[in-house]
Design a protein around this motif. Structure first.
Motif, PDB file in Angstrom:
ATOM      1  N   GLU A  23       0.805  -1.225   0.000  1.00 20.62           N
ATOM      2  CA  GLU A  23       0.000   0.000   0.000  1.00 20.62           C
ATOM      3  C   GLU A  23       0.837   1.273   0.000  1.00 20.62           C
ATOM      4  OE1 GLU A  23      -0.750  -0.184   4.835  1.00 20.62           O
ATOM      5  OE2 GLU A  23      -2.373  -0.605   3.435  1.00 20.62           O
ATOM      6  N   ASN A  24       2.106   1.173   0.385  1.00 25.23           N
ATOM      7  CA  ASN A  24       3.012   2.332   0.379  1.00 25.23           C
ATOM      8  C   ASN A  24       3.886   2.374  -0.875  1.00 25.23           C
ATOM      9  OD1 ASN A  24       2.182   3.160   3.018  1.00 25.23           O
ATOM     10  ND2 ASN A  24       3.415   1.477   3.836  1.00 25.23           N
ATOM     11  N   ASN A  25       3.540   1.574  -1.869  1.00 25.97           N
ATOM     12  CA  ASN A  25       4.318   1.448  -3.111  1.00 25.97           C
ATOM     13  C   ASN A  25       5.728   0.933  -2.872  1.00 25.97           C
ATOM     14  OD1 ASN A  25       2.472   2.000  -5.129  1.00 25.97           O
ATOM     15  ND2 ASN A  25       2.765   4.201  -4.923  1.00 25.97           N
ATOM     16  N   LYS A  26       5.919   0.185  -1.803  1.00 28.86           N
ATOM     17  CA  LYS A  26       7.209  -0.422  -1.502  1.00 28.86           C
ATOM     18  C   LYS A  26       7.226  -1.832  -2.098  1.00 28.86           C
ATOM     19  CE  LYS A  26      10.415  -1.590   2.087  1.00 28.86           C
ATOM     20  NZ  LYS A  26      10.705  -1.798   3.472  1.00 28.86           N
ATOM     21  N   ILE A  27       8.331  -2.179  -2.745  1.00 32.01           N
ATOM     22  CA  ILE A  27       8.469  -3.512  -3.332  1.00 32.01           C
ATOM     23  C   ILE A  27       8.630  -4.530  -2.206  1.00 32.01           C
ATOM     24  CG2 ILE A  27       9.895  -4.994  -4.793  1.00 32.01           C
ATOM     25  CD1 ILE A  27      10.682  -2.395  -6.319  1.00 32.01           C
ATOM     26  N   ILE A  28       7.718  -5.514  -2.169  1.00 36.80           N
ATOM     27  CA  ILE A  28       7.794  -6.542  -1.128  1.00 36.80           C
ATOM     28  C   ILE A  28       8.250  -7.892  -1.674  1.00 36.80           C
ATOM     29  CG2 ILE A  28       6.140  -5.421   0.405  1.00 36.80           C
ATOM     30  CD1 ILE A  28       4.003  -7.418  -0.633  1.00 36.80           C
ATOM     31  N   TYR A  29       8.217  -8.046  -3.012  1.00 38.20           N
ATOM     32  CA  TYR A  29       8.660  -9.307  -3.605  1.00 38.20           C
ATOM     33  C   TYR A  29       9.022  -9.079  -5.070  1.00 38.20           C
ATOM     34  CZ  TYR A  29       8.910 -14.230  -4.875  1.00 38.20           C
ATOM     35  OH  TYR A  29       9.349 -15.447  -5.309  1.00 38.20           O
ATOM     36  N   VAL A  30      10.063  -9.769  -5.521  1.00 41.18           N
ATOM     37  CA  VAL A  30      10.475  -9.748  -6.924  1.00 41.18           C
ATOM     38  C   VAL A  30      10.560 -11.197  -7.388  1.00 41.18           C
ATOM     39  CG1 VAL A  30      12.325  -9.183  -8.541  1.00 41.18           C
ATOM     40  CG2 VAL A  30      11.813  -7.620  -6.662  1.00 41.18           C
ATOM     41  N   GLY A  31       9.968 -11.475  -8.557  1.00 43.54           N
ATOM     42  CA  GLY A  31      10.024 -12.818  -9.114  1.00 43.54           C
ATOM     43  C   GLY A  31      10.219 -12.768 -10.617  1.00 43.54           C
ATOM     44  N   LYS A  32      10.532 -13.926 -11.193  1.00 49.51           N
ATOM     45  CA  LYS A  32      10.721 -14.025 -12.633  1.00 49.51           C
ATOM     46  C   LYS A  32       9.722 -15.032 -13.182  1.00 49.51           C
ATOM     47  CE  LYS A  32      14.414 -17.466 -12.266  1.00 49.51           C
ATOM     48  NZ  LYS A  32      13.540 -18.317 -11.543  1.00 49.51           N
ATOM     49  N   ALA A  33       9.455 -14.955 -14.499  1.00 52.19           N
ATOM     50  CA  ALA A  33       8.470 -15.850 -15.083  1.00 52.19           C
ATOM     51  C   ALA A  33       8.701 -16.053 -16.565  1.00 52.19           C
ATOM     52  CB  ALA A  33       7.071 -15.271 -14.867  1.00 52.19           C
ATOM     53  N   LYS A  34       8.395 -17.268 -17.048  1.00 51.97           N
ATOM     54  CA  LYS A  34       8.363 -17.532 -18.491  1.00 51.97           C
ATOM     55  C   LYS A  34       7.154 -16.839 -19.090  1.00 51.97           C
ATOM     56  CE  LYS A  34       9.984 -22.238 -18.085  1.00 51.97           C
ATOM     57  NZ  LYS A  34       9.700 -23.628 -18.444  1.00 51.97           N
ATOM     58  N   SER A  35       6.046 -16.873 -18.347  1.00 56.45           N
ATOM     59  CA  SER A  35       4.812 -16.188 -18.736  1.00 56.45           C
ATOM     60  C   SER A  35       4.361 -15.379 -17.535  1.00 56.45           C
ATOM     61  CB  SER A  35       3.733 -17.189 -19.126  1.00 56.45           C
ATOM     62  OG  SER A  35       2.471 -16.552 -19.167  1.00 56.45           O
ATOM     63  N   LEU A  36       4.432 -14.065 -17.626  1.00 64.56           N
ATOM     64  CA  LEU A  36       4.054 -13.212 -16.494  1.00 64.56           C
ATOM     65  C   LEU A  36       2.627 -13.478 -16.041  1.00 64.56           C
ATOM     66  CD1 LEU A  36       5.832  -9.993 -17.703  1.00 64.56           C
ATOM     67  CD2 LEU A  36       6.307 -11.184 -15.559  1.00 64.56           C
ATOM     68  N   ARG A  37       1.691 -13.580 -16.990  1.00 60.56           N
ATOM     69  CA  ARG A  37       0.293 -13.789 -16.617  1.00 60.56           C
ATOM     70  C   ARG A  37       0.107 -15.103 -15.858  1.00 60.56           C
ATOM     71  NH1 ARG A  37      -3.788 -14.208 -21.307  1.00 60.56           N
ATOM     72  NH2 ARG A  37      -2.908 -12.162 -21.712  1.00 60.56           N
ATOM     73  N   ASP A  38       0.686 -16.182 -16.384  1.00 70.54           N
ATOM     74  CA  ASP A  38       0.507 -17.480 -15.738  1.00 70.54           C
ATOM     75  C   ASP A  38       1.124 -17.510 -14.345  1.00 70.54           C
ATOM     76  OD1 ASP A  38      -0.757 -18.264 -18.069  1.00 70.54           O
ATOM     77  OD2 ASP A  38       0.944 -19.457 -18.805  1.00 70.54           O
ATOM     78  N   ARG A  39       2.331 -16.977 -14.217  1.00 67.10           N
ATOM     79  CA  ARG A  39       3.017 -17.029 -12.920  1.00 67.10           C
ATOM     80  C   ARG A  39       2.325 -16.160 -11.878  1.00 67.10           C
ATOM     81  NH1 ARG A  39       4.115 -18.836  -8.826  1.00 67.10           N
ATOM     82  NH2 ARG A  39       6.018 -18.436  -7.677  1.00 67.10           N
ATOM     83  N   VAL A  40       2.017 -14.931 -12.218  1.00 72.20           N
ATOM     84  CA  VAL A  40       1.389 -14.028 -11.247  1.00 72.20           C
ATOM     85  C   VAL A  40      -0.008 -14.531 -10.883  1.00 72.20           C
ATOM     86  CG1 VAL A  40       0.553 -11.682 -10.863  1.00 72.20           C
ATOM     87  CG2 VAL A  40       2.804 -12.047 -11.879  1.00 72.20           C
ATOM     88  N   SER A  41      -0.740 -15.059 -11.855  1.00 73.80           N
ATOM     89  CA  SER A  41      -2.080 -15.594 -11.578  1.00 73.80           C
ATOM     90  C   SER A  41      -2.046 -16.706 -10.544  1.00 73.80           C
ATOM     91  CB  SER A  41      -2.724 -16.125 -12.863  1.00 73.80           C
ATOM     92  OG  SER A  41      -2.967 -15.081 -13.762  1.00 73.80           O
ATOM     93  N   SER A  42      -0.958 -17.478 -10.521  1.00 81.02           N
ATOM     94  CA  SER A  42      -0.869 -18.599  -9.574  1.00 81.02           C
ATOM     95  C   SER A  42      -0.936 -18.142  -8.117  1.00 81.02           C
ATOM     96  CB  SER A  42       0.411 -19.400  -9.825  1.00 81.02           C
ATOM     97  OG  SER A  42       1.557 -18.697  -9.399  1.00 81.02           O
ATOM     98  N   TYR A  43      -0.609 -16.887  -7.841  1.00 81.45           N
ATOM     99  CA  TYR A  43      -0.696 -16.372  -6.472  1.00 81.45           C
ATOM    100  C   TYR A  43      -2.137 -16.086  -6.057  1.00 81.45           C
ATOM    101  CZ  TYR A  43       4.355 -15.602  -6.425  1.00 81.45           C
ATOM    102  OH  TYR A  43       5.716 -15.769  -6.454  1.00 81.45           O
ATOM    103  N   PHE A  44      -3.005 -15.851  -7.037  1.00 78.68           N
ATOM    104  CA  PHE A  44      -4.358 -15.391  -6.730  1.00 78.68           C
ATOM    105  C   PHE A  44      -5.456 -16.415  -6.998  1.00 78.68           C
ATOM    106  CE2 PHE A  44      -1.808 -11.646  -7.941  1.00 78.68           C
ATOM    107  CZ  PHE A  44      -1.841 -10.980  -6.731  1.00 78.68           C
TER     108      PHE A  44
END
Length: 145
Positions: A23-44
């Motif tokens: 909420e403070n625009n602070k980076i709390i995690y950095v990750g890499k992905a072959k497919s950004l949509r697929d990887r980020v979606s897996s968290y939600f």
């Protein structure tokens, strides 16, 4: 590019690096992905499959920042450098970089050597990393050579 947490399904399918911001625009995690949509979606998508620490992190995400890259190797390098730069709270493995390997390029020789190093202890060398494991470093070196 930045996306609201609720727009994760609109992320591109290209390879890249994602950053979760609180909420403070602070980076709390950095990750890499072959497919950004697929990887980020897996968290939600299925929160029941998340480890408890990851579930706590996901609750704090307000924005998702992405950087699209050309290859997995590039995403690996960028991820490691961003973790080193920002020291995100949930990237515990790479924050203390003393035990993790670096790529070292010597500058003191006519023909620089490209080596694996565990410490940044030579001021006449350039270091890249840290990397999550020595296998990743060897892959990058094979790619460079």
């Amino acid at each position: 590019m930045e996306y609201l947490r609720s727009s994760y399904s609109k992320l591109p399918k290209e390879p890249g690096v994602y950053q979760f911001l609180d909420e403070n625009n602070k980076i709390i995690y950095v990750g890499k992905a072959k497919s950004l949509r697929d990887r980020v979606s897996s968290y939600f998508v299925n929160k029941k499959l998340l480890a408890p620490k990851t579930a706590v992190m996901v609750e704090q995400i307000r924005k998702i920042r992405i950087i699209i890259v050309e290859s997995e190797i590039e995403s690996l390098l960028l991820e490691a450098n961003l973790i080193k730069k920002y020291k995100p709270k949930y990237n515990i493995r790479l924050i203390d970089s003393k035990a993790y390997p670096f790529i070292r390029i010597t500058l003191k020789h006519e023909f620089p050597a490209v080596l694996i190093a565990r410490n940044e202890d030579d001021s006449r060398s350039v270091y890249f990393g840290p990397y999550p494991d020595s296998g990743a470093v060897r892959s990058v070196l094979r790619y460079l050579r």
